[in-house]
Design an enzyme around this catalytic site. Structure first.
Site, PDB file in Angstrom:
ATOM      1  N   THR A  87       0.777  -1.310  -0.020  1.00  0.00           N
ATOM      2  CA  THR A  87       0.002  -0.102   0.045  1.00  0.00           C
ATOM      3  C   THR A  87       0.878   1.144  -0.065  1.00  0.00           C
ATOM      4  OG1 THR A  87      -0.187  -0.081   2.430  1.00  0.00           O
ATOM      5  CG2 THR A  87      -1.893  -1.386   1.123  1.00  0.00           C
ATOM      6  N   HIS A 143      -4.405   0.673  13.079  1.00  0.00           N
ATOM      7  CA  HIS A 143      -3.199  -0.190  12.832  1.00  0.00           C
ATOM      8  C   HIS A 143      -2.139   0.037  13.724  1.00  0.00           C
ATOM      9  CE1 HIS A 143      -5.192  -0.487   8.919  1.00  0.00           C
ATOM     10  NE2 HIS A 143      -4.561  -1.688   8.712  1.00  0.00           N
ATOM     11  N   LYS A 147       3.018   1.010  11.104  1.00  0.00           N
ATOM     12  CA  LYS A 147       2.779   1.074   9.632  1.00  0.00           C
ATOM     13  C   LYS A 147       3.129   2.632   9.207  1.00  0.00           C
ATOM     14  CE  LYS A 147      -1.559   0.970   7.189  1.00  0.00           C
ATOM     15  NZ  LYS A 147      -0.848   0.012   5.960  1.00  0.00           N
TER      16      LYS A 147
END
Length: 255
Positions: A87, A143, A147
């Protein structure tokens, strides 16, 4: 047998997928790609995919957007499908992926979980009923503290699912701290929480007058993403050039 090149093999997801494939009689990892050192594996590890000479059927990339150009170059040159699970891609990189899909098979998903991809369909159905009746839509994602990107790719994918169902009328709002005004009906708020070891939580909230409907997904282990990635690799093996989604994998497995 689906022979896999695992890009990002020494990362958390790479290690998870390595363990999953060990128990899968229909798949094997023939090479890994990573610049980080790690204990010796059952397959050779290259610092660059461009140096990889292993015979394989498909690439799984769970690494960093920085190496996307090499992944795409290798995939096109060797006519090898790629499952892109990373991502944080820029708009320019997303355009590069679309262009590459005209020459090779690419499956890109912000989230490889079966549950999340089902959720995307559910929130579209809900939006057509609830958002159409004036319910406000907010997304909250949580998260772990390692991250790097925010909001998560999954949160954006969920927002896109709602927006698509409503004719792309929403504006995404990521921060209200500098605003002193009422919430606009055409905004869709996306909030990110980072802390601890949260694997991945996503809530899509439809808030109306005197009632709230919330769709939630909780990932308790990275294994749910790894299993989806392996299923996607098996599906993509031998596919012709084009852009594929997890929805295609789910549909094929449901036949």
């Amino acid at each position: 047998m689906t022979r896999i090149i695992m890009s990002g093999c020494n990362g958390a997801m790479g290690r998870t997928i390595t363990d999953i494939v060990k128990e899968d009689a229909e798949a094997c990892i023939v090479a890994g790609i990573d610049i980080a050192d790690a204990p010796e594996k059952d397959y050779p590890v290259f610092s660059s995919i461009l140096d990889c000479d292993a015979e394989a059927d498909v690439i799984i990339d769970f690494s960093t957007p920085k190496i996307l150009p090499d992944i795409l170059e290798f995939s096109i040159k060797n006519r090898m499908p790629a499952v892109l699970c990373t991502t944080g891609y820029t708009e320019e990189q997303l355009a590069q992926i679309e262009a590459a899909s005209e020459k090779t098979a690419i499956l890109k998903s912000a989230n490889m979980s079966l549950g999340v991809n089902t959720l995307m369909k559910l929130v579209q159905d809900a939006a057509r009923v609830l958002a159409a009746e004036g319910f406000d839509v907010e997304i909250v994602e949580k998260h772990h503290n390692q991250k790097a990107d925010a909001p998560s790719g999954t949160a954006l994918a969920l927002a896109d699912s709602v927006n698509e169902a409503m004719g792309n009328q929403y504006e995404y709002i990521y921060d209200r701290s500098q605003r002193r005004e009422k919430r606009d009906k055409k905004e869709l708020g996306i909030s990110a929480v980072r802390g601890g070891t949260i694997v991945g939580d996503h809530d899509v909230i439809f808030a109306g007058t005197d009632e709230v409907v919330t769709f939630s997904h909780r990932a308790y282990s990275k294994a749910v993403f790894g299993k989806g990635a392996v299923s996607a690799a098996k599906f993509l093996k031998g596919k012709t050039a084009g852009r594929y989604e997890m929805a295609d994998v789910i549909a094929a497995n449901g036949r």
